[in-house]
Scaffold this motif. Structure first.
Motif, PDB file in Angstrom:
ATOM      1  N   ILE A  81       0.831  -1.218   0.000  1.00  0.00           N
ATOM      2  CA  ILE A  81       0.000   0.000   0.000  1.00  0.00           C
ATOM      3  C   ILE A  81       0.860   1.262   0.000  1.00  0.00           C
ATOM      4  N   VAL A 167      -4.762   0.374  -4.973  1.00  0.00           N
ATOM      5  CA  VAL A 167      -4.108   1.578  -4.424  1.00  0.00           C
ATOM      6  C   VAL A 167      -3.719   2.526  -5.557  1.00  0.00           C
ATOM      7  N   CYS A 184      -7.345   2.773   1.680  1.00  0.00           N
ATOM      8  CA  CYS A 184      -7.086   1.437   1.114  1.00  0.00           C
ATOM      9  C   CYS A 184      -6.828   0.409   2.218  1.00  0.00           C
TER      10      CYS A 184
END
Lengths: 282, 281
Positions: A81, A167, A184
């Motif tokens: 992420i 993402v 996210c």
């Protein structure tokens, strides 16, 4: 003949562009300290937990595998992420995106390159994490269920592919990388925790609300499928370097991989569509 | 000058700490052995974690085949781990083939998703029961009043893992935190009777367990009647091992009052009475 040659010559540079962008992302990962810090943390916490003695029995290992795999999953999500969230905003902030796109690099290639780089970087990190896990587990249990480990790493990597694509889509939708990463994280953890149970909740709800929840259940990427930690922790794959019958069915494994590939493709397509409409002004 | 002020303030802080620390300890009851550092750090939330860790032990007992908070369980069902550790009959234990809490798949995603987690009801065996122990230890550490954690861990330690010493040590810890627990006392008696083959000490421990149960019953605490039956059953077994027939008869008659299955016991009592009536040579 000539048309096919021109098609090949026009496509080859595209692949090169994608690989070049991906290579930069991978290099960035091993220049940054995130991976090393997380690996050291996993090793330290696992060794610390391993040093604890319960009832003077040194053959207890599953709690250790459980903790180590949980740390690996969290760390891999952090890497996926945070790495993906900063790619496009960082390029815009440092203004390196303008010369990049001014060269014959399409926006689709740019997105694909960024995705490939992040995904490969996650794969490299996973190999490092699972290598330590394999050593720790084999040293305690004196066995290595190779096929189950391979299937688990592959599924984990496919899951991270969906996460990275999600993402990247977030990074062209949301303004700041921090908000994108936070949203996210919540979405991914929410899907992993409750995604597979939305159908149960939907059946308990009556009427329109239930139908909406059921539709959501079908629409979300089922990331929880790719978390097969229980098979590894509880040795469902048998033991030893041999073909075992209790590993995940290979057809199911292929099916899950195709599902992940389709979802990743769809998310990257959305990213490309949104990114193409963005005006890039200095 | 500022240097001396800083040193003076530091000395003042240290002196104050020596005065205030015992007061705060008394205030928070931190020197109580049942709480310790965990209680100070986590407060009452540790009870929640203790319960969660016991559930983890149960999940490990089933090798990951365990309901989540979203899965519906039959009301009134006790965890298999507790049932097993309470020395229930083989019939009660033989439920590995029972219907799964999962039910039939609701849709294709559910059906496909079941390939990615354990869906077979199994129990740990062959010494693998040791894998539950860390969670039971943690559960007991976080909630020293969690009697099930002590009893369950002790059961597996003394049976499958053949570690009665460790089991006794753990039960003694539980006894310190729960001096009125007849369950811990019963488990301790079983160790002395079955593992140490010391029927004399076992009987004394079991008598204490019986006394504690009766005390709670008299106080209106409604203690578990099955445990009382188990205590009396173990006392009879200790009598049998000691060869004290008169005492055995008295204890069996007491057991008969609360036993669920009386026929076999009545036959044994009749046999024992006949044996006692025989003239001694």
């Amino acid at each position: 003949m000539s048309s096919s040659t021109s098609w090949v010559t026009s496509r080859n540079p595209d692949a090169n562009n994608i690989f070049a962008i991906a290579g930069v992302v991978v290099k960035e990962m091993y220049r940054r300290k995130d991976f090393y810090v997380l690996l050291v943390l996993i090793v330290l916490i696992t060794l610390m937990l391993g040093s604890v003695s319960f009832f003077d029995d040194d053959r207890i290992v599953r709690y250790l595998k459980d903790a180590c795999l949980l740390l690996i999953w969290l760390s891999s999500l952090v890497i996926a992420i945070t790495t993906a969230a900063r790619q496009i905003p960082a390029e815009r902030e440092s203004r390196t995106i303008y010369p990049l796109l001014a060269k014959p690099v399409g926006r689709g290639e740019f997105v694909a390159g960024k995705f490939l780089g992040c995904w490969v970087a996650c794969g490299i990190a996973l190999v490092g994490f699972y290598f330590f896990f394999g050593i720790m587990s084999a040293s305690r249990e004196h066995t290595l269920p190779f096929l189950v480990y391979f299937q688990a790493i592959w599924l984990h990597w496919m899951c991270l592919g969906i996460v990275v694509a999600l993402v990247l889509l977030g990074s062209v939708v949301f303004a700041a990388p921090s908000s994108n990463a936070t949203i996210c994280f919540i979405v991914v953890l929410g899907i992993m925790f409750a995604g597979g149970h939305l159908n149960t909740l939907a059946l308990q709800m009556r009427g329109f609300r239930g139908e909406v929840v059921y539709a959501l259940y079908y629409a979300i990427p089922h990331l929880e499928w790719y978390d097969v930690r229980d098979f590894i922790i509880h040795n469902w794959g048998g033991s030893g370097l041999r073909l075992v019958t209790h590993n995940i069915d290979w057809l199911v494994w292929v099916g899950a991989s195709i599902y992940a590939a389709l979802y990743t493709g769809m998310l990257l397509g959305c990213t490309w569509l949104v990114f193409q409409r963005r005006t890039m002004t200095l | 000058m500022i240097k001396w002020v800083v040193i003076f303030l530091f000395v003042c802080c240290m002196a104050l700490a020596t005065v205030l620390d015992p007061e705060f300890r008394r205030l928070h009851n931190r020197d109580n052995s049942s709480g310790g550092a965990l209680a100070a750090l986590m407060g009452d939330s540790r009870l929640l974690f203790a319960h969660e860790f016991f559930a983890m032990a149960d999940a490990y007992f089933h090798s990951g085949f365990y309901p989540t908070i979203f899965d519906r369980q039959k009301p009134g069902t006790e965890s298999d781990l507790k049932e097993e550790s309470h020395d229930k009959s083989e019939d009660a234990k033989d439920h590995e083939e029972e219907t799964s809490f999962l039910g039939a798949p609701k849709d294709w995603i559910d059906r496909f998703g079941r390939h990615f987690y354990p869906t077979v009801h199994t129990h740990l065996h062959g010494g693998d029961e040791r894998e539950m122990l860390p969670w039971l230890q943690l559960s007991a550490d976080l909630d020293p009043q969690a009697i099930d954690a002590y009893v369950t861990a002790s059961y597996w330690l003394r049976t499958s893992l053949n570690k009665p010493g460790e089991a006794e040590h753990f039960l003694r810890q539980g006894q310190l935190a729960n001096p009125d627990s007849f369950e811990i006392q019963l488990e301790l008696g079983r160790i002395y009777l079955n593992n140490y083959s010391n029927a004399f000490v076992a009987r004394n421990i079991l008598l204490q367990a019986r006394q504690k149960w009766r005390k709670q019953d008299a106080a209106g605490a409604k203690p578990d009647p099955h445990t009382y039956e188990a205590i009396l059953g173990e006392i009879v077994r200790a009598d049998r091992a000691l060869g004290n027939l008169k005492q055995q008869l008295a204890d069996m008659e007491e057991l008969l009052k609360v036993a669920h299955i009386k026929e076999n016991l009545q036959r044994q009592i009749a046999e024992l009475k006949a044996k006692l009536a025989e003239p001694t040579p």
